[in-house]
Design a protein around this motif. Structure first.
Motif, PDB file in Angstrom:
ATOM      1  N   UNK A 389       2.706  19.508  18.534  1.00  0.00           N
ATOM      2  CA  UNK A 389       2.892  18.142  18.059  1.00  0.00           C
ATOM      3  C   UNK A 389       1.602  17.357  18.035  1.00  0.00           C
ATOM      4  N   UNK A 390       0.769  17.535  19.071  1.00  0.00           N
ATOM      5  CA  UNK A 390      -0.507  16.814  19.107  1.00  0.00           C
ATOM      6  C   UNK A 390      -1.434  17.291  17.998  1.00  0.00           C
ATOM      7  N   UNK A 391      -1.413  18.585  17.702  1.00  0.00           N
ATOM      8  CA  UNK A 391      -2.256  19.109  16.611  1.00  0.00           C
ATOM      9  C   UNK A 391      -1.843  18.487  15.282  1.00  0.00           C
ATOM     10  N   UNK A 392      -0.537  18.334  15.065  1.00  0.00           N
ATOM     11  CA  UNK A 392      -0.050  17.709  13.829  1.00  0.00           C
ATOM     12  C   UNK A 392      -0.462  16.242  13.770  1.00  0.00           C
ATOM     13  N   UNK A 393      -0.343  15.538  14.902  1.00  0.00           N
ATOM     14  CA  UNK A 393      -0.697  14.126  14.918  1.00  0.00           C
ATOM     15  C   UNK A 393      -2.183  13.923  14.682  1.00  0.00           C
ATOM     16  N   UNK A 394      -3.018  14.778  15.256  1.00  0.00           N
ATOM     17  CA  UNK A 394      -4.461  14.665  15.036  1.00  0.00           C
ATOM     18  C   UNK A 394      -4.802  14.889  13.561  1.00  0.00           C
ATOM     19  N   UNK A 395      -4.153  15.881  12.939  1.00  0.00           N
ATOM     20  CA  UNK A 395      -4.387  16.105  11.507  1.00  0.00           C
ATOM     21  C   UNK A 395      -3.943  14.902  10.689  1.00  0.00           C
ATOM     22  N   UNK A 396      -2.831  14.302  11.089  1.00  0.00           N
ATOM     23  CA  UNK A 396      -2.333  13.133  10.362  1.00  0.00           C
ATOM     24  C   UNK A 396      -3.305  11.965  10.477  1.00  0.00           C
ATOM     25  N   UNK A 397      -3.884  11.778  11.664  1.00  0.00           N
ATOM     26  CA  UNK A 397      -4.809  10.665  11.860  1.00  0.00           C
ATOM     27  C   UNK A 397      -6.086  10.830  11.052  1.00  0.00           C
ATOM     28  N   UNK A 398      -6.396  12.064  10.657  1.00  0.00           N
ATOM     29  CA  UNK A 398      -7.533  12.314   9.775  1.00  0.00           C
ATOM     30  C   UNK A 398      -7.136  12.207   8.299  1.00  0.00           C
ATOM     31  N   UNK A 399      -5.963  11.640   8.049  1.00  0.00           N
ATOM     32  CA  UNK A 399      -5.477  11.387   6.690  1.00  0.00           C
ATOM     33  C   UNK A 399      -5.235  12.668   5.900  1.00  0.00           C
ATOM     34  N   UNK A 400      -4.915  13.758   6.573  1.00  0.00           N
ATOM     35  CA  UNK A 400      -4.669  15.014   5.866  1.00  0.00           C
ATOM     36  C   UNK A 400      -3.300  15.065   5.201  1.00  0.00           C
ATOM     37  N   UNK A 401      -2.385  14.179   5.601  1.00  0.00           N
ATOM     38  CA  UNK A 401      -1.020  14.229   5.081  1.00  0.00           C
ATOM     39  C   UNK A 401      -0.692  13.044   4.185  1.00  0.00           C
ATOM     40  N   UNK A 402      -1.684  12.225   3.885  1.00  0.00           N
ATOM     41  CA  UNK A 402      -1.411  11.018   3.109  1.00  0.00           C
ATOM     42  C   UNK A 402      -0.831  11.362   1.734  1.00  0.00           C
ATOM     43  N   UNK A 403      -1.377  12.398   1.086  1.00  0.00           N
ATOM     44  CA  UNK A 403      -0.888  12.796  -0.242  1.00  0.00           C
ATOM     45  C   UNK A 403      -0.070  14.080  -0.185  1.00  0.00           C
ATOM     46  N   UNK A 404       0.236  14.518   1.018  1.00  0.00           N
ATOM     47  CA  UNK A 404       1.067  15.705   1.200  1.00  0.00           C
ATOM     48  C   UNK A 404       1.916  15.491   2.460  1.00  0.00           C
ATOM     49  N   UNK A 405       2.975  14.678   2.346  1.00  0.00           N
ATOM     50  CA  UNK A 405       3.762  14.330   3.537  1.00  0.00           C
ATOM     51  C   UNK A 405       4.335  15.565   4.220  1.00  0.00           C
ATOM     52  N   UNK A 406       4.368  15.505   5.547  1.00  0.00           N
ATOM     53  CA  UNK A 406       4.878  16.599   6.361  1.00  0.00           C
ATOM     54  C   UNK A 406       6.129  16.120   7.094  1.00  0.00           C
ATOM     55  N   UNK A 407       7.155  16.964   7.091  1.00  0.00           N
ATOM     56  CA  UNK A 407       8.350  16.714   7.892  1.00  0.00           C
ATOM     57  C   UNK A 407       8.343  17.700   9.054  1.00  0.00           C
TER      58      UNK A 407
END
Length: 540
Positions: A389-407
């Motif tokens: 979960x922390x790895x996913x959150x860190x990737x999200x904070x780097x804007x990696x999911x802004x144009x590719x939303x993750x569920x």
């Protein structure tokens, strides 16, 4: 507008005989239609005493229906908005809402500009059909289902695993959909391989034939994870363990000064230590809880930490060495535990980080991580799920999911949320998924929780769930938690939760004006969650 109660006259005694508290109605106003729910139908006190056995032969009774205003319907495209724009006037006609329209409510709520429910570009997920209605499917747009996070709740055997599988199956029909499921029990190993990548930790007994074993290396861990695993006791072991990790980070940053891989302190000079600390940014990096170090040398370094400080050099071993002896044993037990083989004995395995990056670049829709062989000893399962979960959150904070939303789908969520591990002096809070629930949405990271024990989920997390898919709940405490978490549901709506059949759910959420009862359509690849058949296995 405000949601208010209003008494309106209903013509015809049939309304009195067939009304239920969940019946919906449409009020024909001058400028719009109003969606309402029939709350109560009754006769005046005088007419109650006049009722006889030949009630159906009379047509001069005047039943009164009480309805609750829920939303406003635009006449030109039937889109629905919560709240009331224009209130009806006396004399406006009230109609019973057709089940086909009720089934379309989730899809009609605040449709995107320029689209209607029949538009071929509208992305919506078909969950099932409305209970007691026609075969019209109930479709929900991803924005309404996941936009503010989602939770699937229900007692054992209520059908929540099938609902999760159905949601994943519907999402996988669309290009660009990305779902990561943490499978705690292995029951989702049946997900179709045409859109699913199957991976597992350790060696589960039951697994997908094409599932691949992967590793979560210590480099993905932070200091609090190691503190939770090694669980230092008392006021000596905790500080010594932190100092040992700090020294190992320094040894990793300056291998030329520490060729043995550890900072040898007992009866040694501090010269090399000071040189290494003054080099570059080392003084700040050694205090970074995410900085790498060689965990296999942790016991050796701990021994070196148990010494006297004599100013310019370190002295002999101190009595702290005896106090830390139990910690040495625990660290060795953790490192060589079979539950954590994917962490400490993984040289030949592909790492989770590289798998995640490859998945995001691929056209596959689902990434499944099976934790069924990760046991609860040393809190291994909770810690590994928190690392993911922390790895996913860190990737999200780097804007990696802004144009590719993750569920992110978290099965058996009550085992992972709100966990605090360790002694009072040195405890670690496993809060990665709680942080995702609180801040992940703005980064494009959404969460779907599935649990049979809503009362074990902290209210702070459950209140962040904008949509609840509630199966049968028989425990009063669970129902009260659901009521507090979602203000849209009232006690009259919550009262039927214990009576839902298998596969039925109540769709509740801030974007839905009324709780809807849905019969979930079975997924094409149902989860392997069936219990043993006693009729086949037991014989006389």
């Amino acid at each position: 507008g405000d949601i208010r109660y209003i008494a309106m006259q209903v013509s015809g005694l049939e309304a009195l005989q067939g009304a239920s508290l969940t019946d919906s109605g449409l009020i024909e106003g001058q400028q719009c239609l109003i969606l309402a729910r029939l709350m109560e139908v009754k006769l005046s006190e005088k007419e109650k005493f006049e009722i006889t056995s030949n009630i159906n032969e009379r047509d001069n009774y005047h039943p009164i229906g009480f309805v609750k205003f829920l939303g406003t319907i635009a006449v030109h495209n039937l889109t629905i908005e919560a709240g009331i724009t224009f209130y009806p006037r006396l004399g406006d006609v009230v109609y019973s809402a057709p089940s086909e329209f009720i089934a379309s409510i989730p899809e009609l709520m605040n449709l995107p500009e320029g689209l209607d429910s029949s538009h071929d570009k509208l992305v919506s997920l078909a969950l099932g059909k409305i209970t007691g209605g026609t075969s019209s499917p109930v479709k929900v747009t991803p924005e309404k289902l996941f936009g503010r996070h989602c939770a699937v709740l229900g007692s054992t055997g209520g059908g929540k695993s099938w609902t999760v599988a159905k949601i994943i199956e519907e999402c996988a029909k669309f290009k660009g959909a990305k779902i990561i499921i943490i499978d705690a029990t292995g029951e989702f190993r049946s997900l179709d391989e045409s859109y699913t990548r199957h991976y597992h930790l350790n060696t589960p007994v039951l697994k997908n034939p094409n599932s691949i074993e992967i590793a979560i290396p210590p480099t993905d861990f932070v200091e609090s994870d190691f503190m939770a695993m090694f669980n230092p006791a008392g006021r000596v072991q905790g500080p010594k363990l932190r100092e040992a990790m700090k020294s190992l980070r320094l040894a990793n940053l300056a291998p030329d000064l520490f060729p043995s891989g550890i900072v040898e302190k007992i009866q040694n000079s501090k010269e090399n230590y000071r040189k290494a600390m003054n080099r570059g940014r080392n003084s700040s990096l050694v205090d970074n809880p995410s900085q790498e170090f060689d965990v296999s040398k942790l016991v050796k370094q701990l021994v070196q930490e148990c010494c006297w400080d004599e100013g310019d050099r370190w002295g002999k071993a101190s009595p702290d060495l005896g106090y830390c002896s139990s910690l040495f044993t625990r660290i060795q037990s953790v490192i060589y535990s079979s539950s954590l083989r994917s962490v400490f004995n993984n040289a030949s395995l592909e790492k989770f980080g590289s798998i995640l990056e490859d998945f995001l670049r691929s056209s596959d829709n689902v990434l499944r991580i099976c934790l069924s062989d990760v046991r609860y000893e040393f809190n291994a399962r909770e810690i590994l799920a928190n690392v993911i979960g922390r790895r996913l959150l860190e990737s999200a904070r780097f804007e990696n999911f802004r144009h590719q939303p993750i569920l992110a789908v978290l099965d058996e969520a009550h085992n992972f949320l709100g966990r605090k591990i360790g002694e009072d002096e040195e405890f670690a809070r496993l809060d990665a998924f709680e942080l995702i629930a609180k801040e992940g949405r703005k980064y494009g990271l959404h969460i779907c929780l599935a649990t049979q024990r809503p009362r074990d989920i902290t209210e702070g997390v459950l209140s962040q769930m904008g949509t609840l898919l509630v199966h049968r709940l028989t425990n009063d405490n669970d129902r009260q938690v659901v009521e507090r978490a979602c203000g849209e549901i009232d006690r009259s709506a919550a009262s039927f939760l214990p009576n839902l059949k298998q596969g039925e759910l109540a769709l509740v959420g801030v974007d839905f004006p009324i709780p809807m009862t849905i019969q979930v359509q079975p997924p094409a690849s149902p989860p392997m969650s069936d219990s043993p058949d006693f009729q086949d296995l037991w014989t006389r």
